[in-house]
Scaffold this motif. Structure first.
Motif, PDB file in Angstrom:
ATOM      1  N   TYR A  57     -14.012 -19.901  -5.048  1.00 46.65           N
ATOM      2  CA  TYR A  57     -13.411 -20.222  -3.757  1.00 46.65           C
ATOM      3  C   TYR A  57     -14.052 -19.404  -2.641  1.00 46.65           C
ATOM      4  CZ  TYR A  57      -9.560 -21.985  -6.700  1.00 46.65           C
ATOM      5  OH  TYR A  57      -8.813 -22.653  -7.637  1.00 46.65           O
ATOM      6  N   ILE A  58     -13.977 -19.942  -1.437  1.00 42.58           N
ATOM      7  CA  ILE A  58     -14.264 -19.157  -0.239  1.00 42.58           C
ATOM      8  C   ILE A  58     -12.941 -18.525   0.174  1.00 42.58           C
ATOM      9  CG2 ILE A  58     -14.996 -19.204   2.173  1.00 42.58           C
ATOM     10  CD1 ILE A  58     -16.706 -21.657   1.476  1.00 42.58           C
ATOM     11  N   LEU A  59     -12.835 -17.230   0.018  1.00 40.25           N
ATOM     12  CA  LEU A  59     -11.580 -16.532   0.254  1.00 40.25           C
ATOM     13  C   LEU A  59     -11.445 -16.069   1.696  1.00 40.25           C
ATOM     14  CD1 LEU A  59     -11.482 -14.327  -2.991  1.00 40.25           C
ATOM     15  CD2 LEU A  59     -10.321 -16.519  -2.591  1.00 40.25           C
ATOM     16  N   SER A  60     -10.190 -16.111   2.199  1.00 39.61           N
ATOM     17  CA  SER A  60      -9.913 -15.669   3.569  1.00 39.61           C
ATOM     18  C   SER A  60      -9.128 -14.370   3.623  1.00 39.61           C
ATOM     19  CB  SER A  60      -9.137 -16.760   4.321  1.00 39.61           C
ATOM     20  OG  SER A  60      -9.921 -17.938   4.444  1.00 39.61           O
ATOM     21  N   GLY A  61      -8.717 -13.854   2.457  1.00 35.79           N
ATOM     22  CA  GLY A  61      -7.968 -12.606   2.469  1.00 35.79           C
ATOM     23  C   GLY A  61      -7.515 -12.209   1.076  1.00 35.79           C
ATOM     24  N   ILE A  62      -7.101 -10.942   0.965  1.00 32.08           N
ATOM     25  CA  ILE A  62      -6.618 -10.382  -0.298  1.00 32.08           C
ATOM     26  C   ILE A  62      -5.189  -9.895  -0.078  1.00 32.08           C
ATOM     27  CG2 ILE A  62      -6.979  -8.613  -2.059  1.00 32.08           C
ATOM     28  CD1 ILE A  62      -9.953  -8.557  -1.106  1.00 32.08           C
ATOM     29  N   CYS A  63      -4.261 -10.395  -0.881  1.00 32.26           N
ATOM     30  CA  CYS A  63      -2.837 -10.093  -0.719  1.00 32.26           C
ATOM     31  C   CYS A  63      -2.361  -9.343  -1.962  1.00 32.26           C
ATOM     32  CB  CYS A  63      -2.029 -11.381  -0.558  1.00 32.26           C
ATOM     33  SG  CYS A  63      -2.798 -12.631   0.517  1.00 32.26           S
ATOM     34  N   ILE A  64      -1.885  -8.116  -1.780  1.00 36.37           N
ATOM     35  CA  ILE A  64      -1.519  -7.290  -2.922  1.00 36.37           C
ATOM     36  C   ILE A  64      -0.047  -6.893  -2.869  1.00 36.37           C
ATOM     37  CG2 ILE A  64      -1.889  -5.066  -4.067  1.00 36.37           C
ATOM     38  CD1 ILE A  64      -4.818  -5.292  -3.388  1.00 36.37           C
ATOM     39  N   SER A  65       0.623  -7.124  -3.984  1.00 39.61           N
ATOM     40  CA  SER A  65       1.992  -6.671  -4.230  1.00 39.61           C
ATOM     41  C   SER A  65       1.891  -5.629  -5.331  1.00 39.61           C
ATOM     42  CB  SER A  65       2.842  -7.862  -4.694  1.00 39.61           C
ATOM     43  OG  SER A  65       3.996  -7.449  -5.385  1.00 39.61           O
ATOM     44  N   THR A  66       2.532  -4.473  -5.148  1.00 38.96           N
ATOM     45  CA  THR A  66       2.367  -3.430  -6.147  1.00 38.96           C
ATOM     46  C   THR A  66       3.629  -2.600  -6.369  1.00 38.96           C
ATOM     47  OG1 THR A  66       1.087  -1.461  -6.771  1.00 38.96           O
ATOM     48  CG2 THR A  66       1.431  -1.827  -4.422  1.00 38.96           C
ATOM     49  N   ALA A  67       3.772  -2.121  -7.588  1.00 35.44           N
ATOM     50  CA  ALA A  67       4.808  -1.138  -7.889  1.00 35.44           C
ATOM     51  C   ALA A  67       4.525   0.134  -7.103  1.00 35.44           C
ATOM     52  CB  ALA A  67       4.820  -0.844  -9.383  1.00 35.44           C
ATOM     53  N   GLY A  68       5.579   0.905  -6.839  1.00 36.21           N
ATOM     54  CA  GLY A  68       5.423   2.154  -6.105  1.00 36.21           C
ATOM     55  C   GLY A  68       5.811   2.019  -4.647  1.00 36.21           C
ATOM     56  N   MET A  69       5.994   3.155  -3.986  1.00 35.59           N
ATOM     57  CA  MET A  69       6.258   3.162  -2.548  1.00 35.59           C
ATOM     58  C   MET A  69       4.942   2.965  -1.812  1.00 35.59           C
ATOM     59  SD  MET A  69       8.963   6.304  -2.163  1.00 35.59           S
ATOM     60  CE  MET A  69      10.329   6.497  -3.307  1.00 35.59           C
ATOM     61  N   VAL A  70       4.979   2.135  -0.779  1.00 32.86           N
ATOM     62  CA  VAL A  70       3.749   1.739  -0.098  1.00 32.86           C
ATOM     63  C   VAL A  70       3.835   2.011   1.398  1.00 32.86           C
ATOM     64  CG1 VAL A  70       2.240  -0.216   0.476  1.00 32.86           C
ATOM     65  CG2 VAL A  70       3.249  -0.050  -1.812  1.00 32.86           C
ATOM     66  N   ASP A  71       2.787   2.604   1.950  1.00 31.82           N
ATOM     67  CA  ASP A  71       2.594   2.677   3.396  1.00 31.82           C
ATOM     68  C   ASP A  71       1.830   1.416   3.773  1.00 31.82           C
ATOM     69  OD1 ASP A  71       1.514   3.045   5.974  1.00 31.82           O
ATOM     70  OD2 ASP A  71       1.469   5.224   5.742  1.00 31.82           O
ATOM     71  N   CYS A  72       2.540   0.433   4.351  1.00 33.99           N
ATOM     72  CA  CYS A  72       1.933  -0.871   4.616  1.00 33.99           C
ATOM     73  C   CYS A  72       0.823  -0.800   5.657  1.00 33.99           C
ATOM     74  CB  CYS A  72       3.004  -1.865   5.067  1.00 33.99           C
ATOM     75  SG  CYS A  72       4.211  -2.243   3.793  1.00 33.99           S
ATOM     76  N   GLU A  73       0.954   0.060   6.653  1.00 29.90           N
ATOM     77  CA  GLU A  73      -0.066   0.157   7.688  1.00 29.90           C
ATOM     78  C   GLU A  73      -1.382   0.668   7.117  1.00 29.90           C
ATOM     79  OE1 GLU A  73       1.145   2.269  11.156  1.00 29.90           O
ATOM     80  OE2 GLU A  73       2.951   1.057  11.454  1.00 29.90           O
ATOM     81  N   ARG A  74      -1.297   1.647   6.239  1.00 34.53           N
ATOM     82  CA  ARG A  74      -2.494   2.203   5.620  1.00 34.53           C
ATOM     83  C   ARG A  74      -2.899   1.442   4.359  1.00 34.53           C
ATOM     84  NH1 ARG A  74      -3.957   7.407   6.896  1.00 34.53           N
ATOM     85  NH2 ARG A  74      -4.562   7.807   4.727  1.00 34.53           N
ATOM     86  N   GLY A  75      -1.972   0.637   3.843  1.00 36.62           N
ATOM     87  CA  GLY A  75      -2.261  -0.090   2.613  1.00 36.62           C
ATOM     88  C   GLY A  75      -2.464   0.843   1.440  1.00 36.62           C
ATOM     89  N   GLU A  76      -1.585   1.850   1.344  1.00 36.77           N
ATOM     90  CA  GLU A  76      -1.763   2.921   0.373  1.00 36.77           C
ATOM     91  C   GLU A  76      -0.479   3.158  -0.423  1.00 36.77           C
ATOM     92  OE1 GLU A  76      -2.546   7.785   0.511  1.00 36.77           O
ATOM     93  OE2 GLU A  76      -3.066   6.533   2.222  1.00 36.77           O
ATOM     94  N   VAL A  77      -0.624   3.438  -1.704  1.00 34.86           N
ATOM     95  CA  VAL A  77       0.521   3.806  -2.542  1.00 34.86           C
ATOM     96  C   VAL A  77       0.833   5.272  -2.272  1.00 34.86           C
ATOM     97  CG1 VAL A  77       1.401   4.048  -4.894  1.00 34.86           C
ATOM     98  CG2 VAL A  77      -0.125   2.141  -4.326  1.00 34.86           C
TER      99      VAL A  77
END
Length: 298
Positions: A57-77
């Motif tokens: 596919y030609i991808l337009s983005g990567i969407c990640i759901s993850t266990a753990g507490m997440v800082d959404c702005e930084r995209g970091e666990v």
């Protein structure tokens, strides 16, 4: 039509697939997380999955759901339990955008499940929603409209750690506790028992299994009631594999919830089981991606 890769990382399984711009799942897969290998191995596997889909596919983005507490702005666990070693500090957004030069957005898995249910699932139309996932532990999120309330330090609604008596909520009411209780009372190895077998035996009138389920639903009703006194949700949505036993569990949890809530609140608090099942994390990750990109998926 744009395509997005969605990856849902849990302590037991990684689910992944492709979703189109209208939120339709085009394909999906699932495999063991192999959490014991640690955070770096999970990142490596996620990179392999994205590369695999890039060939199709030609991808337009990567969407990640993850266990753990997440800082959404930084995209970091920012915090993870010992279930996944060396996972705290994993910089998903930085890693993925650096490799693939595609936008990547990251959110906690329970928050993603809540988004999925709020926007297109069991809680569609609810103004204030409490979503809980009951599995190895208990995770929670609160949504106001279609927005996740993250709290001051991105740790709102970590209800599994809530103390009830001298134990945590998740130590008393999670599906993993149910299996341990039955195995202990039967003096058997816990490896011989899972949720499916316990409910099979309970439906066949096994007294030990029936009692263990009743105890679990009492704990869940009491814990949910405590949360409702603080948040006053319009709807409570319950997910996780054990909640697929809806016909058996829902009346019991409703009865317990009504026992611990005052009537005025009980009659205004709806209870529902999650509709998106195994796709909830991926669909919610996609919705979170759109919101971060300034779009409204509702």
């Amino acid at each position: 039509m744009k395509k997005y890769v969605c990856i849902d990382i849990g302590g037991t399984a990684i689910k992944y697939g492709i979703v189109d711009e209208n939120g339709n799942m085009l394909e999906r897969g699932k495999e063991n997380t192999r959490a014991c290998l640690g955070g770096s191995a999970i990142v490596k596997r996620a990179v392999e999955l994205v590369k695999h889909y890039q060939r199709e596919y030609i991808l337009s983005g990567i969407c990640i759901s993850t266990a753990g507490m997440v800082d959404c702005e930084r995209g970091e666990v920012i915090h993870s339990s010992s279930l996944i070693p060396e996972y705290t500090g994993t910089q998903w957004k930085k890693e993925m955008e650096g490799i693939f030069h595609l936008p990547c957005e990251v959110e906690n898995d329970v928050n993603c499940a809540g988004l999925a249910e709020s926007i297109s699932g069991a809680a569609k139309g609810s103004k204030v929603t409490l979503c809980l996932t009951i599995g190895t532990g208990i995770g929670g999120c609160i949504l106001i409209g279609h927005r996740v309330f993250h709290g001051f330090s991105n740790s709102a609604c970590e209800v599994g750690y809530m103390w009830m008596g001298d134990q945590e909520f998740q130590d008393m009411g999670a599906a993993s506790r149910l299996c341990k209780t039955v195995a202990q009372r039967k003096n058997e190895s816990v490896d011989l028992w899972d949720g499916f077998r316990i409910f099979q035996e309970a439906k066949a009138q096994d007294a030990i299994c029936m009692q263990a389920i009743e105890e679990m639903t009492d704990v869940l009703g009491r814990g949910i009631a405590n949360i409702c006194y603080v948040l006053n949700p319009q709807m409570v949505v319950l997910g996780g594999g054990v909640m697929e036993q809806e016909a058996y569990l829902k009346p019991m949890i409703r009865k317990s919830l009504d026992r611990y809530l005052i009537p005025h609140i009980a009659k205004k608090t709806e209870l529902a089981m999650a509709e998106h099942k195994n796709d909830a994390g991926m669909i919610g990750a996609f919705y979170h991606f759109l919101i971060c990109q300034g779009k409204k998926p509702w």
